[in-house]
Design a protein around this motif. Structure first.
Motif, PDB file in Angstrom:
ATOM      1  N   ARG A  19      -5.819  64.489 107.521  1.00 38.23           N
ATOM      2  CA  ARG A  19      -5.531  63.826 109.014  1.00 38.23           C
ATOM      3  C   ARG A  19      -6.201  64.908 109.724  1.00 38.23           C
ATOM      4  NH1 ARG A  19       0.467  63.557 107.786  1.00 38.23           N
ATOM      5  NH2 ARG A  19       1.015  65.647 107.612  1.00 38.23           N
ATOM      6  N   GLN A  33       5.941  62.468 115.306  1.00 38.59           N
ATOM      7  CA  GLN A  33       5.708  63.130 113.910  1.00 38.59           C
ATOM      8  C   GLN A  33       5.430  64.677 114.121  1.00 38.59           C
ATOM      9  OE1 GLN A  33       3.197  62.336 109.996  1.00 38.59           O
ATOM     10  NE2 GLN A  33       2.006  62.219 111.954  1.00 38.59           N
ATOM     11  N   SER A  66      -3.554  61.493 113.885  1.00 34.49           N
ATOM     12  CA  SER A  66      -2.952  60.097 112.943  1.00 34.49           C
ATOM     13  C   SER A  66      -3.015  59.055 113.753  1.00 34.49           C
ATOM     14  CB  SER A  66      -1.715  60.498 112.536  1.00 34.49           C
ATOM     15  OG  SER A  66      -1.640  61.734 111.628  1.00 34.49           O
ATOM     16  N   TYR A  90       7.496  60.012 109.459  1.00 34.69           N
ATOM     17  CA  TYR A  90       6.506  60.703 109.008  1.00 34.69           C
ATOM     18  C   TYR A  90       5.501  59.840 108.260  1.00 34.69           C
ATOM     19  CZ  TYR A  90       3.796  64.207 105.992  1.00 34.69           C
ATOM     20  OH  TYR A  90       3.043  65.194 105.654  1.00 34.69           O
ATOM     21  N   PHE A  91       3.967  60.253 108.442  1.00 37.61           N
ATOM     22  CA  PHE A  91       2.917  59.203 107.993  1.00 37.61           C
ATOM     23  C   PHE A  91       2.072  60.201 107.192  1.00 37.61           C
ATOM     24  CE2 PHE A  91       4.768  57.874 111.947  1.00 37.61           C
ATOM     25  CZ  PHE A  91       4.560  56.466 111.701  1.00 37.61           C
ATOM     26  N   ILE A 108      -3.869  55.926 111.099  1.00 36.57           N
ATOM     27  CA  ILE A 108      -2.691  55.695 110.184  1.00 36.57           C
ATOM     28  C   ILE A 108      -1.549  54.885 110.874  1.00 36.57           C
ATOM     29  CG2 ILE A 108      -1.863  57.887 110.002  1.00 36.57           C
ATOM     30  CD1 ILE A 108      -2.816  55.883 106.965  1.00 36.57           C
ATOM     31  N   ILE A 109      -1.227  55.760 111.965  1.00 36.10           N
ATOM     32  CA  ILE A 109       0.039  55.402 112.709  1.00 36.10           C
ATOM     33  C   ILE A 109      -0.098  53.792 113.138  1.00 36.10           C
ATOM     34  CG2 ILE A 109       1.483  55.722 114.485  1.00 36.10           C
ATOM     35  CD1 ILE A 109       1.391  58.696 113.910  1.00 36.10           C
ATOM     36  N   ALA A 137       0.321  51.398 110.773  1.00 33.47           N
ATOM     37  CA  ALA A 137       1.689  51.124 110.623  1.00 33.47           C
ATOM     38  C   ALA A 137       2.448  50.319 111.837  1.00 33.47           C
ATOM     39  CB  ALA A 137       2.572  52.302 110.479  1.00 33.47           C
TER      40      ALA A 137
END
Length: 514
Positions: A135, A162, A138, A78-79, A141-142, A145
């Motif tokens: 979002r 996700q 994603s 999860y983000f 943002i992913i 990571a």
């Protein structure tokens, strides 16, 4: 063009849903959603409340897809919901594709201010130093990571999924098809080589195609999007396109090969086997609650929702018929006993049967039509005569609402799995026939131009090698798009392009869409 046929719910030709599909398809759709108690509009503009019957369908889709993702090596994570604006700016081409739909958070505090009339107004204060975007998807943002997680080729592949909500500010919302907030899954993967990433993209594409056919009874055309229709920032977008009963297309799922576009923007780099620094090759893919809208439009009739058994919230509803009080408890006990046997001893699609006994103290006719409108695949009634004769009254949602069969209870128990599979097969066959009879071959521009003047034109399959600009001009003129370039039709015999006349082996599917 073949059109959906009305189903009759009484001798007076009345239907449970008004208007009918033929009279007003968009309003019919809204009434099916309402009558089946799937969802309702909320106080938040463009957003819906998914009610238990509708959310039960989504849970089943989620569970069954999730099992397939995990079986192919993917893990859930999860983000954050909020994405720093600067992250989107790193990948401008991608962000531009969603820019007009983005909802932006600019403040972090509310303060109260008393008005002259005594009311209290909430005023946003505490402006953020950097805005956050809720979002819309994603990748950025992913990707940030992934850049922290990947150091060496030994860390690859990364196979992440996700389950989340996203927001895209819709101007013309429609429940389950286009809402500002919706639920989905988004897979994101990173790979050592281009070939591995492309194979991942194709694997998920095939998984979606199979899932829609085997779980939702929806046949799709599997193909590639043109450059004009490709996901922002992708090198290749694969899609599964479904035809619904007003002959429009719905993009039911997509799988994207992103190349190194996002990995370079987000610095997803690694030490390669030869010691050099390389950027990973990434993919993303997803389906959403739009699948429920697709399912409604593909299968439902003028009496309400029709559910394929694999994703039916309840597969079997048993209704006690108790005209006399002295036999009421015996009939209810018999219904409960049958339900218990079905749950304990029978399964479908690898899961125990979902069976509900409707013991509510309301009229049998009211119960019947409620379950018809909710799309329950099998309805069973047991009354005094049925109990005495060891039979059940069997009614199926893939048949006319008033059609029934009285069968020995033991025969029903023995054959129930086959009946559910037959319902699935019938729904799939009907949807396939509708689709195939409404895709026309077209090889000349004059026929192409005339085709789109029809009220329900269906789809056209044409030879195509036109440019992006030519495609966009035709799309704008006729309010159509190339839905996909079918994968199984790309190596056929050459034919003149419908627009340019140049020889091409590529085919394009054109249609109007949701």
């Amino acid at each position: 063009m073949a059109k959906p046929q009305s189903s009759k719910s009484s001798a007076k030709n009345k239907t449970a849903i008004q208007p009918t599909r033929e009279a007003d398809f968009p309003e019919w759709y809204q009434q099916v959603v309402r009558a089946a108690d799937l969802a309702e509009n909320s106080e938040t503009r463009g957003c819906m409340v998914i009610k238990p019957w509708g959310y039960g369908i989504w849970e089943l889709i989620q569970q069954q897809l999730d099992a397939q993702f995990k079986a192919t090596g993917h893990q859930n994570a999860y983000f954050p919901l909020l994405i720093p604006l600067s992250y989107l700016e790193k990948e401008a081409g991608h962000a531009e594709g969603f820019a007009t739909e983005c909802a932006v958070v600019t403040h972090h505090r509310l303060e109260t201010a008393k008005q002259e009339d005594g009311s209290v107004k909430m005023i946003p204060t505490g402006e953020l130093t950097e805005p956050y975007v809720i979002r819309p998807t994603s990748e950025t943002i992913i990707g940030a990571a992934f850049s922290r997680w990947v150091e060496s080729y030994r860390d690859l592949p990364l196979l992440i999924n996700q389950w989340a909500n996203v927001m895209r500010w819709e101007m013309r919302p429609r429940m389950f098809l286009r809402t500002a907030e919706f639920l989905w899954q988004e897979g994101h993967t990173a790979h050592e080589t281009k070939e591995e990433a492309i194979e991942e993209t194709r694997t998920i594409h095939r998984l979606y195609e199979t899932f829609l056919r085997d779980h939702l009874a929806i046949p799709v055309i599997a193909g590639e999007k043109t450059e004009a229709e490709r996901f922002p920032g992708a090198d290749m977008t694969l899609t599964v396109e479904a035809m619904v009963q007003d002959l429009k297309a719905i993009q039911a799922g997509t799988s994207h090969y992103l190349g190194q576009n996002f990995s370079k923007a987000q610095d997803i780099s690694f030490t390669a086997r030869d010691g050099s620094q390389q950027h990973a090759y990434t993919t993303s893919w997803g389906v959403s609650t739009r699948l429920i809208g697709t399912l409604i439009m593909a299968h439902s009739d003028d009496d309400g929702l029709v559910l394929p058994p694999r994703v039916a919230t309840q597969q079997i509803v048993i209704v006690p018929v108790t005209p006399k009080e002295d036999s009421r408890q015996a009939i209810i006990d018999a219904c409960e006993a049958l339900a218990e046997v079905l749950r304990r001893e029978k399964s479908y699609g690898g899961q125990p049967l979902r069976v509900h006994v409707d013991k509510r103290d309301i009229g049998g006719g009211v119960k019947k039509w409620e379950w018809v409108k909710k799309g329950t695949p099998i309805r069973i009634e047991i009354g005094p005569r049925d109990l005495e004769g060891g039979k059940v009254c069997l009614q199926r949602r893939d048949q006319a609402a008033n059609e029934k069969a009285f069968v020995p209870k033991e025969d029903f128990i023995r054959n129930v799995t086959d009946i559910l599979q037959e319902i699935h097969s019938n729904l799939l066959a009907k949807a396939t026939e509708l689709r195939d009879s409404n895709i026309s071959e077209c090889n000349d521009l004059e026929t192409f131009e005339k085709h789109w003047s029809q009220e329900m034109p269906g789809w056209l399959s044409t030879p195509w090698c036109g440019s992006r600009e030519q495609e966009e001009e035709l799309s704008k003129k006729h309010k159509i798009t190339i839905r996909c370039l079918p994968i199984d039709q790309q190596d056929g015999p050459e034919a003149p392009c419908v627009l340019t006349g140049e020889a091409t082996s590529q085919r394009a599917i054109w249609g109007r869409s949701y």
